[in-house]
Design a protein around this motif. Structure first.
Motif, PDB file in Angstrom:
ATOM      1  N   HIS A  11      34.352   5.918   3.025  1.00  0.00           N
ATOM      2  CA  HIS A  11      33.808   4.493   3.092  1.00  0.00           C
ATOM      3  C   HIS A  11      34.930   3.638   3.812  1.00  0.00           C
ATOM      4  N   VAL A  52      30.790   8.076   2.389  1.00  0.00           N
ATOM      5  CA  VAL A  52      29.383   7.860   3.308  1.00  0.00           C
ATOM      6  C   VAL A  52      29.023   9.027   3.951  1.00  0.00           C
ATOM      7  N   THR A  81      25.767  11.669   5.962  1.00  0.00           N
ATOM      8  CA  THR A  81      24.578  11.588   6.679  1.00  0.00           C
ATOM      9  C   THR A  81      23.864  12.719   6.118  1.00  0.00           C
ATOM     10  N   TYR A 114      19.929  11.489  13.616  1.00  0.00           N
ATOM     11  CA  TYR A 114      21.328  11.954  13.944  1.00  0.00           C
ATOM     12  C   TYR A 114      21.321  13.306  14.504  1.00  0.00           C
ATOM     13  N   ARG A 121      19.297  10.349   6.067  1.00  0.00           N
ATOM     14  CA  ARG A 121      19.461   9.344   5.312  1.00  0.00           C
ATOM     15  C   ARG A 121      21.013   8.910   5.068  1.00  0.00           C
ATOM     16  N   THR A 122      21.480   7.709   4.812  1.00  0.00           N
ATOM     17  CA  THR A 122      22.755   7.486   4.735  1.00  0.00           C
ATOM     18  C   THR A 122      23.121   7.511   3.311  1.00  0.00           C
ATOM     19  N   CYS A 170      25.570   6.968   0.099  1.00  0.00           N
ATOM     20  CA  CYS A 170      27.155   6.564  -0.697  1.00  0.00           C
ATOM     21  C   CYS A 170      27.239   7.188  -1.825  1.00  0.00           C
ATOM     22  N   ILE A 181      27.472  -1.172   3.035  1.00  0.00           N
ATOM     23  CA  ILE A 181      26.539  -0.033   3.400  1.00  0.00           C
ATOM     24  C   ILE A 181      25.318   0.271   2.529  1.00  0.00           C
ATOM     25  N   SER A 183      22.724   2.624   0.778  1.00  0.00           N
ATOM     26  CA  SER A 183      22.584   3.900   0.342  1.00  0.00           C
ATOM     27  C   SER A 183      21.300   4.167  -0.129  1.00  0.00           C
TER      28      SER A 183
END
Length: 457
Positions: free
Chosen positions: A276, A284, A286, A301, A307-308, A310, A341, A343
């Motif tokens: 991060h 972080v 993906t 992606y 989904r992103t 954290c 960011i 999550s």
């Protein structure tokens, strides 16, 4: 609700190329649910799946004339102009049914037929998406060759708002045109006498004229004291007000009983992970979780819906161990922003149980491993606690906080749910529940590397 049945050709196609034994189902809705266990369909969408599965058998049919076939393809192309899948964003067996019929046809189209000014751009895009997207997971021997750089006529993307406004203006113009044509009588157009209208077919002007005449007669009869109207100066009767009926109250949604099944656990595939930029303790990641295109809080992606996420694993698990691996994710917690960011899921990991006052983040930490054969998006559940998860857990009801204390690991390094650790579920006396329900997918059990009797969160 009755739906169309899957025909024999599609059944064979699903058996040869589709995952999850979808060919075992003859009902297109049930086959869709088997193919895409994380997708939920409304009643209207279930009807659409049946109808489009049936329609697919007529697309590009060799028994129809060229004009009819072209009309069907144009209609489908228009339908797909603002959709990723046939339902919009959700995948279904109808997409595979259409792909089966379209692929051999599209493969023979010229560049002009594919991407010319009158070409079927959206059908070509749809075919390319279905054959390559991991959402469908088709194991094809051959694919339609699509050169994404070979485009003769670039179409403008559809603006949904502008499209809605355009349709509204078209309706208004049509209504104005109808009104204008209604005011022009045959006599004004031809200079002749108006034709006799059939009985009961008077125009708007004649009807309005009749109403005015009737009202005039009523006024005249009142002033002249004719029978049929009240005498001059007589008090008029007030119109009685209608009693307002109370609006029917909406039934409160049925609340599902507390259960580990409310938590949406899925196999996730970490495609990449980085440190991060604003927090030393966070990674972080993906992660592909089997979501349909267009799902809230997802992005794309490398051709996959992701989904992103954290996770506070920096310093506990080496970054290289976070790359290109399968894990278990919690997918229906409300998204949170962590140091800038957002999550949109949580990675399950095990750590030793600590006593009060000890550092709960001291480690060691081990990620939960799904079976090697499992795929991103596969449903993960505890034995004895099967059921449908909530779309999003309500943070106010603290479902995760109540259920998570039961997540544990066994002496056999399997992950499980210990019901006795959750008093709300364990019960008392003769009804007391005991035992550990093991965490599993259709492919087998979920495990950790070495931590026994650990907590999992």
């Amino acid at each position: 609700m009755a739906t169309s049945a899957i025909d024999e050709n599609l059944t064979v196609y699903l058996k040869n190329y589709a995952p999850n034994d979808a060919s075992a189902e003859s009902d297109p809705v049930k086959a869709s649910q088997l193919l895409f266990p994380s997708a939920t369909y409304t009643e209207a969408e279930k009807v659409d799946i049946g109808q489009w599965t049936t329609t697919s058998s007529h697309i590009a049919s060799t028994t129809e004339d060229a004009a009819k076939s072209s009309e069907r393809l144009s209609s489908l192309n228009t339908h797909l102009s603002s959709r990723t899948t046939i339902l919009g964003a959700k995948p279904s067996v109808a997409d595979i049914a259409l792909y089966q019929k379209l692929a051999p046809v599209v493969s023979k189209w010229s560049v002009e037929e594919r991407t010319g000014e009158q070409g079927y751009h959206h059908i070509v895009r749809f075919v390319d998406f279905v054959q390559n997207s991991p959402v469908f997971g088709l194991k094809l021997d051959e694919k339609v060759t699509v050169d994404q750089d070979s485009v003769i006529f670039k179409i403008k993307p559809i603006d949904a708002k502008a499209e809605k406004e355009r349709k509204k203006k078209e309706k208004e113009a049509a209504a104005a045109s109808a009104a204008a044509s209604g005011s022009a009588t045959p006599s004004t157009l031809t200079g002749g006498k108006p034709a006799e209208a059939p009985e009961g077919a008077k125009g708007k002007k004649e009807k309005a004229k009749d109403k005015v005449q009737t009202a005039g007669d009523a006024i005249a009869s009142t002033v002249a004291g004719k029978s049929g109207g009240p005498p001059e100066g007589a008090p008029t009767k007030k119109k009685e007000k209608k009693e307002k009926q109370p609006k029917p109250q909406k039934a409160a949604p049925v609340e599902k009983p507390l259960s580990p099944a409310l938590i949406d656990l899925r196999v996730g595939h970490i495609l990449k992970a980085i440190a991060h930029p604003n927090a030393d303790s966070l990674y972080v990641s993906t992660i592909a979780c089997g979501d349909a295109p267009g799902t809230d809080n997802t992005s794309e992606y490398e051709g996959q819906v992701v989904r992103t996420v954290c996770s506070g694993l920096n310093g506990l698990i080496p970054l290289e161990e976070m790359q290109n691996r399968k894990i278990v994710t919690v997918c229906n917690l409300k998204p949170v922003t962590m140091r800038g960011i957002k999550s949109s899921a949580m990675v399950l990991a095990a750590s030793p149980r600590v006593k009060e006052g000890e550092d709960s983040h001291g480690g060691p930490v081990e990620l939960v491993n799904p079976p090697a054969e499992s795929k991103a998006g596969d449903r993960v559940y505890f034995e004895g606690w099967e059921g449908e998860p909530e779309a999003v857990l309500n943070p106010k009801k603290k479902v995760w906080e109540m259920i998570q204390p039961g997540f544990t690991t066994t002496d056999g390094l399997e992950v499980g749910f210990d019901v006795e650790a959750v008093p709300q579920l364990s019960g008392e006396g003769a009804d007391k529940k005991t035992g550990v329900g093991k965490l599993k997918t259709a492919a087998g059990l979920c495990t950790v590397s070495s931590l026994k009797g650990a907590t999992v969160r």
